[in-house]
Design a protein around this motif. Structure first.
Motif, short mmCIF file in Angstrom:
data_model
loop_
_atom_site.label_atom_id
_atom_site.label_comp_id
_atom_site.label_asym_id
_atom_site.label_seq_id
_atom_site.Cartn_x
_atom_site.Cartn_y
_atom_site.Cartn_z
N GLU A 1 1.95 -113.75 24.37
CA GLU A 1 2.22 -114.10 25.76
C GLU A 1 1.51 -115.39 26.15
OE1 GLU A 1 0.96 -110.64 27.86
OE2 GLU A 1 2.66 -109.42 27.20
N PHE A 2 0.29 -115.54 25.66
CA PHE A 2 -0.48 -116.73 25.97
C PHE A 2 0.15 -117.97 25.32
CE2 PHE A 2 -3.90 -119.78 25.86
CZ PHE A 2 -4.61 -119.55 27.03
N LEU A 3 0.58 -117.84 24.06
CA LEU A 3 1.19 -118.96 23.36
C LEU A 3 2.45 -119.44 24.06
CD1 LEU A 3 0.80 -117.80 19.63
CD2 LEU A 3 -0.54 -119.56 20.81
N VAL A 4 3.23 -118.49 24.57
CA VAL A 4 4.46 -118.85 25.29
C VAL A 4 4.12 -119.49 26.63
CG1 VAL A 4 6.54 -117.95 26.41
CG2 VAL A 4 5.88 -117.11 24.15
N SER A 5 3.19 -118.90 27.36
CA SER A 5 2.86 -119.40 28.70
C SER A 5 2.28 -120.80 28.67
CB SER A 5 1.89 -118.44 29.40
OG SER A 5 0.61 -118.48 28.79
N THR A 6 1.59 -121.13 27.57
CA THR A 6 1.00 -122.46 27.44
C THR A 6 1.90 -123.42 26.66
OG1 THR A 6 -0.22 -121.68 25.49
CG2 THR A 6 -1.38 -121.65 27.60
N LYS A 7 3.11 -122.93 26.31
CA LYS A 7 4.13 -123.73 25.62
C LYS A 7 3.69 -124.19 24.23
CE LYS A 7 6.05 -125.37 30.03
NZ LYS A 7 6.88 -124.16 30.14
N LEU A 8 2.76 -123.44 23.62
CA LEU A 8 2.41 -123.70 22.23
C LEU A 8 3.53 -123.24 21.30
CD1 LEU A 8 -1.39 -122.82 22.13
CD2 LEU A 8 -0.35 -125.08 21.99
N VAL A 9 4.31 -122.26 21.74
CA VAL A 9 5.52 -121.84 21.02
C VAL A 9 6.65 -121.71 22.03
CG1 VAL A 9 4.19 -120.60 19.26
CG2 VAL A 9 5.06 -119.35 21.24
N ASP A 10 7.89 -121.76 21.53
CA ASP A 10 9.04 -121.72 22.43
C ASP A 10 9.39 -120.31 22.88
OD1 ASP A 10 9.34 -124.48 22.21
OD2 ASP A 10 10.58 -124.30 20.41
N ALA A 11 9.16 -119.32 22.00
CA ALA A 11 9.55 -117.95 22.32
C ALA A 11 8.56 -116.98 21.69
CB ALA A 11 10.96 -117.67 21.82
N LYS A 12 8.44 -115.82 22.27
CA LYS A 12 7.53 -114.80 21.75
C LYS A 12 7.96 -114.38 20.35
CE LYS A 12 5.43 -110.35 22.99
NZ LYS A 12 5.39 -109.26 23.99
N PRO A 13 7.06 -114.44 19.39
CA PRO A 13 7.42 -114.11 18.02
C PRO A 13 7.68 -112.61 17.85
CG PRO A 13 5.07 -114.47 18.19
CD PRO A 13 5.66 -114.86 19.51
N PRO A 14 8.61 -112.24 16.96
CA PRO A 14 8.85 -110.82 16.69
C PRO A 14 7.68 -110.21 15.94
CG PRO A 14 10.10 -112.19 15.17
CD PRO A 14 9.48 -113.12 16.16
N LEU A 15 7.30 -109.01 16.31
CA LEU A 15 6.15 -108.35 15.67
C LEU A 15 6.57 -107.25 14.70
CD1 LEU A 15 3.73 -107.98 18.74
CD2 LEU A 15 3.96 -109.89 17.14
N ASP A 16 7.86 -106.93 14.65
CA ASP A 16 8.33 -105.88 13.75
C ASP A 16 8.02 -106.25 12.30
OD1 ASP A 16 9.31 -104.59 15.93
OD2 ASP A 16 11.41 -105.16 15.62
N GLY A 17 7.31 -105.34 11.61
CA GLY A 17 7.00 -105.55 10.21
C GLY A 17 5.87 -106.52 9.95
N LEU A 18 5.22 -107.00 10.99
CA LEU A 18 4.16 -107.98 10.79
C LEU A 18 2.91 -107.35 10.19
CD1 LEU A 18 3.10 -110.87 11.20
CD2 LEU A 18 2.41 -110.21 13.51
#
Length: 328
Positions: free
Chosen positions: A301-318
């Motif tokens: 959520e932080f990475l998205v809100s600060t625009k470090l990434v474009d979209a929340k990464p999928p966590l399934d299987g991580l």
């Protein structure tokens, strides 16, 4: 966040094959290429290599040391490593970019060895307003800087951010080219060499925010679970060896880090190495910072809100806890 050119599909598969598979007795056997860089929680891999602990677990591992941490992230994301030692934050950034990765081990939590270090006259994070601050863009100490600014009621727009590789950032700070710097140990030692400098924020201020992990190519985990198990087992065997041979282990790790044994020992409190029990707790779903799923959602959520990434990464299987569970 810098975009990464990912080698996927047939090209990625071919590169993986070239990087680590060899035929033995008619069966495909994988040589693991394990990346790591300058961080106290990852230097035990050097001990494992020098003391022959990988071989004792019948696994062939080629360690690849990276002077640039960012280069290690890119190497895993583009298929040039089987696995890499990296933070949860940076794994999520790579996954957001399309890389398929699986975390199989928590090495440690940063509990003070990631620091925002400021020049004389800057006593608090709030004092950074209008100042020039360096860090390696998109990596964990950039993230720590953003967390610290947010806590102080500021944003990155309130400072002049200067993106530099971590070693260059530390050197620029010592040379007086920037007013503050975000760095991790052992580069904290370099930065604190500037007369009168102090750490005005550290990872200790944000418990659980920076887990350090071992992340594999997901396909490698599927294809070679026995080798992955052997690497995870070797990690815990190495921790046991270090506990029984502390002085020799410190010398090995300090030499790799380019610091004195005495300096290396000062990093102990700032890196909390995880036991098997702490690993199992981290892999279990939960609602606080001790648990990887909780922390991953918060970081995403932080990475998205600060625009470090474009979209929340999928966590399934991580997260894959079965290898830690099977450790003897």
């Amino acid at each position: 966040m810098k975009r990464r050119s990912l080698l996927l599909g047939a090209a990625g598969a071919a590169l993986l094959a070239a990087c680590g598979q060899e035929e033995e007795t008619g069966q495909s056997s994988a040589k693991i290429t394990l990346g790591f860089s300058a961080w106290p929680g990852w230097f035990p891999w050097q001990v494992a290599q020098e003391k022959g602990l990988f071989a004792k677990n019948n696994v062939t591992v080629e360690l690849k040391y990276f002077d640039s941490y960012t280069d290690s992230l890119n190497a895993l994301a583009t298929g040039n490593l089987s696995c890499n030692s990296q933070t949860l934050n940076d794994t999520l950034s790579s996954v957001s970019g399309g890389s398929k990765q699986t975390i199989v081990l928590v090495n440690d939590n940063s509990t003070g060895n990631d620091q925002i270090i400021a020049a004389p006259g800057i006593a608090t994070v709030a004092d950074l307003k209008g100042k020039k601050v360096a860090a390696e863009q998109g990596t964990v100490d950039h993230y720590l800087l953003l967390l610290a600014l947010e806590k102080a009621g500021l944003t990155e727009k309130d400072v002049t951010f200067t993106p530099l590789l971590t070693d260059a950032a530390a050197a620029a700070f010592v040379a007086g080219q920037v007013d503050a710097v975000g760095v991790f140990a052992p580069f904290t030692t370099t930065a604190l060499g500037r007369s009168g400098s102090t750490a005005i924020a550290t990872s200790k201020d944000f418990p659980g925010a920076i887990p350090d992990t071992l992340s594999f190519q997901s396909q490698f985990v599927q294809d070679h679970p026995d080798q992955v198990q052997a690497v995870v087992q070797t990690w815990f065997d190495t921790l046991a060896w270090i506990a029984a041979n502390k002085a020799e282990a410190v010398s090995i790790m300090a030499k790799k880090g380019g610091v004195s044994d005495a300096d290396y020992q000062t990093y102990d409190a700032g890196t909390t190495i995880f036991t098997k029990e702490q690993n199992l707790e981290a892999f279990t779903a939960g609602s606080d910072a001790k648990h990887l799923d909780f922390q991953a959602n918060k970081i995403a959520e932080f990475l998205v809100s600060t625009k470090l990434v474009d979209a929340k990464p999928p966590l399934d299987g991580l997260f894959e806890p079965k290898f830690v569970k099977a450790v003897q």
